[in-house]
Write a protein that holds these residues in place. Structure first.
Motif, PDB file in Angstrom:
ATOM      1  N   ILE A  94      24.348  68.564  39.135  1.00 15.53           N
ATOM      2  CA  ILE A  94      24.419  68.939  40.549  1.00 15.53           C
ATOM      3  C   ILE A  94      25.811  68.680  41.114  1.00 15.53           C
ATOM      4  O   ILE A  94      26.281  69.403  41.984  1.00 15.53           O
ATOM      5  N   VAL A  95      26.490  67.641  40.601  1.00 19.21           N
ATOM      6  CA  VAL A  95      27.863  67.382  41.060  1.00 19.21           C
ATOM      7  C   VAL A  95      28.767  68.561  40.701  1.00 19.21           C
ATOM      8  O   VAL A  95      29.590  69.005  41.507  1.00 19.21           O
ATOM      9  N   VAL A  96      28.583  69.099  39.493  1.00 15.39           N
ATOM     10  CA  VAL A  96      29.377  70.266  39.088  1.00 15.39           C
ATOM     11  C   VAL A  96      29.005  71.463  39.966  1.00 15.39           C
ATOM     12  O   VAL A  96      29.870  72.178  40.478  1.00 15.39           O
ATOM     13  N   PHE A  97      27.705  71.661  40.153  1.00 11.05           N
ATOM     14  CA  PHE A  97      27.216  72.749  41.002  1.00 11.05           C
ATOM     15  C   PHE A  97      27.851  72.670  42.382  1.00 11.05           C
ATOM     16  O   PHE A  97      28.210  73.672  42.986  1.00 11.05           O
ATOM     17  N   VAL A 143      25.632  77.654  34.859  1.00 11.30           N
ATOM     18  CA  VAL A 143      26.293  78.886  34.422  1.00 11.30           C
ATOM     19  C   VAL A 143      26.869  79.620  35.627  1.00 11.30           C
ATOM     20  O   VAL A 143      28.017  80.068  35.620  1.00 11.30           O
ATOM     21  N   ILE A 144      26.070  79.699  36.689  1.00 14.16           N
ATOM     22  CA  ILE A 144      26.518  80.458  37.857  1.00 14.16           C
ATOM     23  C   ILE A 144      27.681  79.757  38.544  1.00 14.16           C
ATOM     24  O   ILE A 144      28.621  80.383  39.006  1.00 14.16           O
ATOM     25  N   MET A 145      27.613  78.417  38.604  1.00 13.73           N
ATOM     26  CA  MET A 145      28.562  77.680  39.443  1.00 13.73           C
ATOM     27  C   MET A 145      29.653  76.989  38.662  1.00 13.73           C
ATOM     28  O   MET A 145      30.204  76.015  39.119  1.00 13.73           O
ATOM     29  N   SER A 146      29.973  77.448  37.440  1.00 11.38           N
ATOM     30  CA  SER A 146      30.968  76.683  36.690  1.00 11.38           C
ATOM     31  C   SER A 146      32.395  77.063  37.077  1.00 11.38           C
ATOM     32  O   SER A 146      33.339  76.712  36.405  1.00 11.38           O
ATOM     33  N   ALA A 147      32.574  77.758  38.204  1.00 10.98           N
ATOM     34  CA  ALA A 147      33.912  78.202  38.598  1.00 10.98           C
ATOM     35  C   ALA A 147      34.679  77.134  39.365  1.00 10.98           C
ATOM     36  O   ALA A 147      35.884  77.213  39.494  1.00 10.98           O
ATOM     37  N   GLY A 148      34.006  76.108  39.882  1.00 14.00           N
ATOM     38  CA  GLY A 148      34.670  75.105  40.719  1.00 14.00           C
ATOM     39  C   GLY A 148      35.778  74.368  39.974  1.00 14.00           C
ATOM     40  O   GLY A 148      35.743  74.235  38.753  1.00 14.00           O
ATOM     41  N   GLY A 185      26.977  76.514  23.192  1.00 13.17           N
ATOM     42  CA  GLY A 185      28.255  76.992  22.660  1.00 13.17           C
ATOM     43  C   GLY A 185      28.683  78.292  23.317  1.00 13.17           C
ATOM     44  O   GLY A 185      29.802  78.410  23.832  1.00 13.17           O
ATOM     45  N   LEU A 186      27.777  79.276  23.318  1.00 16.94           N
ATOM     46  CA  LEU A 186      28.108  80.566  23.911  1.00 16.94           C
ATOM     47  C   LEU A 186      28.341  80.447  25.416  1.00 16.94           C
ATOM     48  O   LEU A 186      29.244  81.076  25.960  1.00 16.94           O
ATOM     49  N   LEU A 187      27.526  79.627  26.084  1.00 18.92           N
ATOM     50  CA  LEU A 187      27.709  79.483  27.531  1.00 18.92           C
ATOM     51  C   LEU A 187      29.072  78.870  27.837  1.00 18.92           C
ATOM     52  O   LEU A 187      29.727  79.246  28.801  1.00 18.92           O
TER      53      LEU A 187
END
Lengths: 304, 361
Positions: free
Chosen positions: A232-235, A285-290, B139-141
Motif C-alpha cells: 500500500i505504501v508503494v500504491f 501493477v497499476i500503480m508502480s509508476a510512482g 518476473g514478467l510483471l
C-alpha cells in the motif's frame, strides 16, 4: 446465492474496521521509507505487536495499555533492525526478511499460553450528534477509538512530513543521505527514530488484529497483512492521503469477499480468500509508476 | 571513538569465518534464550546440534538430514543466483507448493497406470514447470511494468496456500479417502513414488537432484559466462549493461531458475516424504531456504553445508520438542536469530574497526 443479504451500511462500517490494521502499519512504514530505509520486517513487527498487545491487555484488563505495550514491543523489535542496518551497515532487504522470520518465531513462542483466551472488550464509542445521523452515523461515527486514532496518525504524519521543518529534514535524509549529511543533519539518528516510529505503528496495527478485529491470539494471525501494508505504501506513491485511500480500498476488497463467502456464492471459499492478495498484486501493477525516495534501501556510510 | 573503515577489498577470511561465528553466536544467544525458558542451555544446544548426529538413535536421524536438507539446498541454490544479481524472489514457498500441485496432478491424472519410466519423469518436469510458471508472474510483471518482485512473489505465496487448500479439499481429494481432505497417497503408487534409492540412507531422487544442482551451479558460477554476468549484474549494474547484459533477461532467467528448482523440490517432497497433497504439507522450506542461501554465502558448496546445518536444527528441534518439551516456535526463533547474527557479523567482511582518539579538526 443471495446478494441482497449484504447490508450496505454494515458493509461500509466493517470496511473501516478491516482497513485500520493495514492503515496503521502502512503509515509507519511510509515514514520509514521517506527517511530512505526499506524495512521489509513489517509483518514481523506487526505480529510481535499483536502478541505483546494481547498479553498486556489480558494481564492488565485494559485494551489501552495493551495498545501501548504493542507499540513499545514493535518499536523495540524495530531497533534490532535499525542497529543492524544503520550501525552494522547490513543489507536492508535481507535484514528485513530476518526481522519477519524472527518476529514470527518470537510471537509464537510468547503467545503459547494465550491461545483460546478472549481479549478484554474494547467498546465502540458513539460520537455524540454525528453518530445519530442516519446512514453516515453508523458507517463512520460508531467505531472503536483506534479507527479514529489511525486516521489522526495519518493526518499528523502528513502535517509532520510536509508542514514541519523536522519533516523536511527527514525527507532530505531519504532523498539524498550524502547531501543531508554534508549539511550537518544526523542521518543515523533521523533514521533510527523513523524506524522506531514505523515499529510502533506496525505494533499498533498488529494489536488491532488481536484485540479488536479477531479478537483472539492465534499463531501467524497477521497472514500477510504486513506485506500488504508494504504494497500500500508503494500504491500511495509515498503520500499519506493516498495511503488512507489505498488502505480503505483494500479494506473494501477484504470485507466484500467475506460478505460473498457468507452470502454463499458458488465459488469455493479458498478462491475468494485469494482475492485480497490478488487485488494487492493488481494494485501494484497499476500503480508502480510512482517515484520512490532517492536513497531508499541504500546503505549510508559516512566516509571521512 | 570507534569507527568503521571500509576495506579496500572484502576480507576472504571473514567472508567464510562469519558464518561460523554466526552459528557460534547463535548457540550462545540461543542458550540464553532457552535458559530464560527454564531449560538447561547446554542440554538443549547439545540436543539440537549434536544428538541427531551422535546419539544412540543417530542411525534414525542421519538419513533425515538428507531428506530435510535436499529441498532446502535445491531452493537455496536457485535463490542464490537471483540474490547475487539483485533479483529478490521471496516467494519460493509458493513456487514449491505450485510445483507440488502440478507434479502430483500428473500422477493423479494417470492413476493407476503402470509406467514408471513415463510417469515419474513427467511429474518432475511438471513440478519444475509449475514452479517456473508461478515465478514468471512476478518476473514478467517486474520486466513489463516495473512492479516490485519482492511483494508480488510474496503475495503469491498466500495465493498458492489457498490454491493448495482448494486442491486438497476439492479437485485432488482422494475419491477413496472417505471424505477426508488430501489426495491419494503418492508414495503408495509405485509408478509415482519418490522412494529411497538405498534403503535406510534417506537418499531419494530429490537428494540426487540437489547434488547435481550444486555441481551444475558451481560450474556455472565459476566457469561459465552466465555466472560471470550474474555476479556482474549484482556488483556493478552499470558495468553489466555496458558488457551487454540485458537486465530484463537476467530477471526472467533468475526468477525462472529459482522457481523451477523450488517447484521440483516441492514435487520430490510431495511424492516422497510428505506422500500426498494435503492442506498443510508445506512446512516453510521456501522461507528457511532464504537463510540457507545467505548462510552459505550464496555459494553452491557453502549452501550445501548450510542446508545440512539447517536440516540439523529441524531434526534436533524435533527431538528437543519431544524429549525436553521445547516449543516448536523456539526453533523458528533460533533460525531467525541465526540470520540476524550472520548479517551483524558480516560487517567485518567489508569494514574494519578503527579506534580513534577525539581530535580537533
Amino acid at each position: 446465492m443471495d446478494l441482497s443479504s449484504i447490508n450496505p451500511i454494515l458493509f461500509f462500517a466493517s470496511l473501516m474496521v478491516a482497513a485500520t490494521p493495514i492503515l496503521l502499519a502502512a503509515i509507519g512504514e511510509l515514514v520509514v521509507e521517506r527517511a530512505g530505509v526499506l524495512n521489509l520486517g513489517v509483518e514481523g513487527m506487526m505480529i510481535t505487536g499483536a502478541v505483546t498487545g494481547f498479553i498486556v491487555a489480558v494481564a492488565t484488563g485494559s485494551p489501552w495499555l495493551g495498545f501501548a505495550g504493542a507499540a513499545l514491543g514493535g518499536a523495540l523489535l524495530s531497533q534490532v533492525f535499525g542497529f543492524l542496518t544503520q550501525y552494522l551497515l547490513s543489507n536492508q532487504v535481507a535484514t528485513g526478511l530476518a526481522l519477519t522470520l524472527f518476529g514470527l518465531g518470537l510471537s509464537a513462542l510468547m503467545g503459547q499460553g494465550y491461545i483460546g483466551i478472549k481479549a478484554p472488550s474494547f467498546p465502540d464509542i458513539h460520537v455524540p450528534i454525528l453518530g445519530d445521523i442516519p446512514v453516515i452515523g453508523p458507517i463512520v461515527f460508531q467505531h472503536d477509538p483506534m479507527v479514529y486514532i489511525g486516521l489522526l496518525i495519518a493526518l499528523a504524519v502528513w502535517f509532520f512530513l510536509f508542514r514541519s521543518r523536522a519533516g523536511l529534514v527527514l525527507r532530505a535524509v531519504g532523498e539524498n543521505h550524502d547531501a543531508a549529511h554534508a549539511l550537518g543533519y544526523n542521518v543515523r539518528r533521523t533514521r533510527m527514530l523513523a524506524i522506531a516510529f514505523g515499529g510502533a505503528c506496525a505494533g499498533l496495527g498488529g494489536a488491532y488484529l488481536s484485540l479488536v478485529r479477531v479478537p483472539q491470539w492465534t499463531e501467524g494471525m497477521t497472514a500477510g497483512a504486513g506485506w500488504i501494508a508494504l504494497a500500500i505504501v508503494v500504491f500511495a506513491s509515498w503520500r499519506p492521503g493516498r495511503l488512507v485511500l489505498g488502505a480503505y480500498l483494500f479494506g473494501g476488497v477484504t470485507v466484500l469477499q467475506l460478505n460473498l463467502q457468507a452470502a454463499g456464492v458458488a465459488i469455493p471459499v479458498e478462491y475468494l480468500s485469494m482475492s485480497p492478495y490478488l487485488a494487492t498484486i493488481a494494485v501494484l501493477v497499476i500503480m508502480s509508476a510512482g517515484r520512490s525516495p532517492g536513497s531508499l534501501g541504500r546503505i549510508f556510510h559516512a566516509a571521512r | 571513538m570507534i569507527v568503521l573503515e571500509k576495506r579496500e577489498a572484502p576480507s576472504r577470511l571473514w567472508a567464510w569465518g562469519s558464518p561460523v561465528m554466526a552459528v557460534l553466536l547463535t548457540m550462545v544467544l540461543g542458550g540464553l534464550l532457552f535458559a530464560a525458558l527454564g531449560q538447561n542451555s547446554i542440554t538443549v544446544i547439545r540436543t539440537i546440534f549434536l544428538d541427531p548426529l551422535f546419539s544412540e538413535f543417530a542411525w534414525f536421524y542421519r538419513p533425515q538430514i538428507l531428506i530435510k536438507g535436499a529441498p532446502l539446498v535445491l531452493i537455496a541454490i536457485g535463490l542464490s543466483f537471483g540474490f547475487r544479481a539483485g533479483v529478490w524472489n521471496i516467494g519460493a514457498e509458493g513456487q514449491y507448493i505450485v510445483g507440488a500441485i502440478c507434479g502430483a496432478g500428473v500422477a493423479l491424472a494417470l492413476y493407476p497406470m503402470d509406467a514408471r519410466w513415463l510417469i515419474f519423469p513427467s511429474m518432475v518436469l511438471a513440478g519444475a514447470l509449475g514452479g517456473w510458471a508461478w515465478a514468471m508472474i512476478p518476473g514478467l510483471l517486474r520486466v513489463r511494468f516495473g512492479t516490485n518482485e519482492i511483494l508480488v512473489s510474496l503475495m503469491l505465496v498466500y495465493v498458492a496456500e489457498q490454491l493448495l487448500a482448494a486442491m486438497a479439499l476439492g479437485a485432488m481429494r482422494n475419491p477413496e479417502g472417505m471424505g477426508f481432505p488430501g489426495s491419494r497417497n503418492l508414495s503408495q503408487y509405485p509408478s509415482a513414488a519418490n522412494l529411497e534409492l538405498i534403503s535406510g540412507s534417506g537418499m531419494h531422487w530429490g537428494v540426487v537432484a540437489a547434488l547435481i544442482t550444486v555441481i551444475f551451479a558451481y560450474v556455472t558460477l565459476s566457469r561459465h559466462v552466465f555466472g560471470f554476468h550474474v555476479r556482474l549484474a549484482g556488483q556493478a549494474p552499470r558495468a553489466a549493461k555496458f558488457a551487454g547484459v540485458n537486465p530484463a533477461r537476467m530477471v526472467l532467467i533468475c526468477m525462472g531458475l529459482s522457481g523451477a528448482l523450488a517447484g521440483a523440490a516441492g514435487l520430490f517432497e510431495v511424492a516422497g516424504p510428505a506422500g500426498q497433497i494435503s492442506i498443510d504439507f508445506n512446512v516453510g522450506y521456501g522461507f528457511t531456504a532464504i537463510i540457507v542461501a545467505f548462510l552459505g554465502r550464496l555459494h553452491p558448496i557453502g549452501i550445501m553445508a548450510a542446508g545440512a546445518l539447517m536440516a540439523l536444527t529441524y531434526i534436533g528441534g524435533g527431538i528437543a520438542q519431544s524429549s525436553l518439551g521445547l516449543p516448536a516456535a523456539a526453533i523458528n526463533l533460533l533460525q531467525g536469530m541465526l540470520l540476524f547474527n550472520l548479517l551483524a557479523v558480516d560487517v567485518f567482511t567489508t569494514y574494519r574497526i578503527r579506534m580513534l582518539r577525539k581530535e580537533v579538526s
